[in-house]
Every structure is written in structure tokens, then in C-alpha cells.
Design a protein around this motif. Structure first.
Motif, short mmCIF file in Angstrom:
data_model
loop_
_atom_site.label_atom_id
_atom_site.label_comp_id
_atom_site.label_asym_id
_atom_site.label_seq_id
_atom_site.Cartn_x
_atom_site.Cartn_y
_atom_site.Cartn_z
N VAL A 24 0.84 -1.20 0.00
CA VAL A 24 0.00 0.00 0.00
C VAL A 24 0.88 1.25 0.00
CG1 VAL A 24 -1.63 1.34 1.39
CG2 VAL A 24 -1.95 -1.10 1.13
N ASN A 25 0.52 2.22 -0.83
CA ASN A 25 1.19 3.51 -0.83
C ASN A 25 0.55 4.34 0.27
OD1 ASN A 25 1.88 6.21 -1.30
ND2 ASN A 25 2.16 5.83 -3.49
N ARG A 26 1.25 4.49 1.38
CA ARG A 26 0.67 5.16 2.55
C ARG A 26 0.41 6.64 2.31
NH1 ARG A 26 3.99 2.06 7.33
NH2 ARG A 26 2.88 0.09 7.12
N ARG A 27 1.26 7.28 1.53
CA ARG A 27 1.03 8.70 1.26
C ARG A 27 -0.23 8.90 0.41
NH1 ARG A 27 4.81 12.56 2.74
NH2 ARG A 27 6.59 11.61 3.74
N GLU A 28 -0.45 8.02 -0.53
CA GLU A 28 -1.68 8.09 -1.33
C GLU A 28 -2.90 7.82 -0.45
OE1 GLU A 28 -4.40 8.74 -4.01
OE2 GLU A 28 -2.27 9.16 -4.35
N LEU A 29 -2.76 6.88 0.46
CA LEU A 29 -3.84 6.58 1.39
C LEU A 29 -4.15 7.79 2.27
CD1 LEU A 29 -5.71 4.24 2.22
CD2 LEU A 29 -3.99 3.61 3.92
N CYS A 30 -3.12 8.49 2.71
CA CYS A 30 -3.32 9.72 3.48
C CYS A 30 -4.09 10.75 2.65
CB CYS A 30 -1.99 10.31 3.93
SG CYS A 30 -1.16 9.35 5.22
N ARG A 31 -3.74 10.90 1.39
CA ARG A 31 -4.47 11.83 0.52
C ARG A 31 -5.93 11.43 0.41
NH1 ARG A 31 0.47 12.51 -2.02
NH2 ARG A 31 0.35 10.66 -3.31
N ARG A 32 -6.17 10.13 0.27
CA ARG A 32 -7.53 9.61 0.14
C ARG A 32 -8.36 9.89 1.40
NH1 ARG A 32 -7.99 3.44 -0.93
NH2 ARG A 32 -9.49 3.28 0.73
N PHE A 33 -7.71 9.80 2.56
CA PHE A 33 -8.41 10.06 3.82
C PHE A 33 -8.40 11.55 4.19
CE2 PHE A 33 -8.43 5.57 4.25
CZ PHE A 33 -9.34 5.25 5.25
N GLY A 34 -7.68 12.36 3.43
CA GLY A 34 -7.65 13.80 3.67
C GLY A 34 -6.86 14.19 4.91
N ILE A 35 -5.78 13.44 5.18
CA ILE A 35 -4.95 13.73 6.35
C ILE A 35 -3.52 13.95 5.92
CG2 ILE A 35 -6.43 12.46 7.95
CD1 ILE A 35 -4.39 10.15 7.81
N HIS A 36 -2.76 14.63 6.76
CA HIS A 36 -1.33 14.85 6.51
C HIS A 36 -0.60 13.53 6.78
CE1 HIS A 36 2.73 16.46 6.95
NE2 HIS A 36 2.29 17.48 6.26
N PRO A 37 0.44 13.22 6.01
CA PRO A 37 1.20 11.99 6.26
C PRO A 37 1.71 11.86 7.69
CG PRO A 37 1.81 12.89 4.14
CD PRO A 37 0.91 13.91 4.79
N ASP A 38 2.10 12.97 8.32
CA ASP A 38 2.56 12.91 9.72
C ASP A 38 1.45 12.36 10.62
OD1 ASP A 38 4.96 13.98 8.94
OD2 ASP A 38 4.55 15.99 9.73
N THR A 39 0.22 12.75 10.35
CA THR A 39 -0.92 12.27 11.13
C THR A 39 -1.12 10.78 10.89
OG1 THR A 39 -1.97 14.43 10.98
CG2 THR A 39 -3.39 12.57 11.55
N GLY A 40 -1.03 10.35 9.65
CA GLY A 40 -1.18 8.93 9.33
C GLY A 40 -0.13 8.08 10.03
N TYR A 41 1.10 8.54 10.02
CA TYR A 41 2.17 7.78 10.68
C TYR A 41 2.01 7.80 12.20
CZ TYR A 41 4.48 6.95 6.26
OH TYR A 41 4.76 6.51 5.00
N LYS A 42 1.45 8.89 12.74
CA LYS A 42 1.18 8.96 14.18
C LYS A 42 0.14 7.91 14.55
CE LYS A 42 -1.53 12.23 15.57
NZ LYS A 42 -2.09 13.54 15.94
N TRP A 43 -0.91 7.77 13.76
CA TRP A 43 -1.94 6.77 14.03
C TRP A 43 -1.37 5.36 13.92
CZ3 TRP A 43 -6.26 9.14 10.52
CH2 TRP A 43 -6.74 10.30 11.10
N LEU A 44 -0.51 5.14 12.94
CA LEU A 44 0.12 3.82 12.80
C LEU A 44 0.99 3.50 14.02
CD1 LEU A 44 1.03 3.93 9.02
CD2 LEU A 44 -0.61 2.38 10.12
N ALA A 45 1.73 4.49 14.51
CA ALA A 45 2.58 4.28 15.67
C ALA A 45 1.74 3.99 16.91
CB ALA A 45 3.46 5.51 15.92
N ARG A 46 0.65 4.72 17.08
CA ARG A 46 -0.24 4.46 18.22
C ARG A 46 -0.83 3.07 18.14
NH1 ARG A 46 -4.07 9.72 19.03
NH2 ARG A 46 -2.45 11.24 19.45
N SER A 47 -1.23 2.68 16.96
CA SER A 47 -1.82 1.35 16.77
C SER A 47 -0.79 0.27 17.09
CB SER A 47 -2.34 1.20 15.35
OG SER A 47 -2.85 -0.08 15.14
N ALA A 48 0.44 0.45 16.63
CA ALA A 48 1.50 -0.53 16.88
C ALA A 48 1.80 -0.64 18.37
CB ALA A 48 2.76 -0.14 16.11
N ALA A 49 1.63 0.47 19.11
CA ALA A 49 1.88 0.49 20.54
C ALA A 49 0.64 0.05 21.32
CB ALA A 49 2.31 1.87 20.99
#
Length: 65
Positions: A24-49
Motif C-alpha cells: 500500500v502507498n501510505r502517502r496516497e492513502l493519506c491523501r484519500r483520507f484527507g490527512i497529513h502523512p505525519d498524522t497517518g504515521y502517528k496513528w500507525l505508531a499508536r496502533s502498533a503500541a
């Protein structure tokens, strides 16, 4: 048929679920969800933790003097 209401936390969980798929292209997914990539990676980090994806207070921590 009425529209299904989706909570913000459910949208974040869906983002994480899709972002964890291989290839999956995470940056494209961020665009699709209308969020900044930093926000997407923050959510991924929280989920992993194993942290919840609810909004957190932006207020700075209180310090006692």
C-alpha cells in the motif's frame, strides 16, 4: 436505505487496517483520507503500541511548583 454513520475512531481504524496491507502507498492513502502523512504515521505508531486512536488533549502537562 440511510447512510451509515462512521465515527472518527472507526475511520482511523480503517486507515490503519488499509495502511498495514502489503504494497500500500501510505502517502496516497493519506491523501484519500484527507490527512497529513505525519498524522497517518502517528496513528500507525499508536496502533502498533496498542494505544487507542481517540483524540488526545493538546494541552501541555501541568507542573506543580
Amino acid at each position: 436505505m440511510p447512510w451509515k454513520e462512521v465515527s472518527i475512531v472507526d475511520q482511523r481504524r480503517e486507515f490503519v487496517r488499509l495502511a498495514m496491507q502489503e504494497g500500500v502507498n501510505r502517502r496516497e492513502l493519506c491523501r484519500r483520507f484527507g490527512i497529513h502523512p505525519d498524522t497517518g504515521y502517528k496513528w500507525l505508531a499508536r496502533s502498533a503500541a496498542k494505544e487507542d486512536l481517540v483524540d488526545r488533549s493538546r494541552r501541555r502537562g501541568r507542573r506543580s511548583h
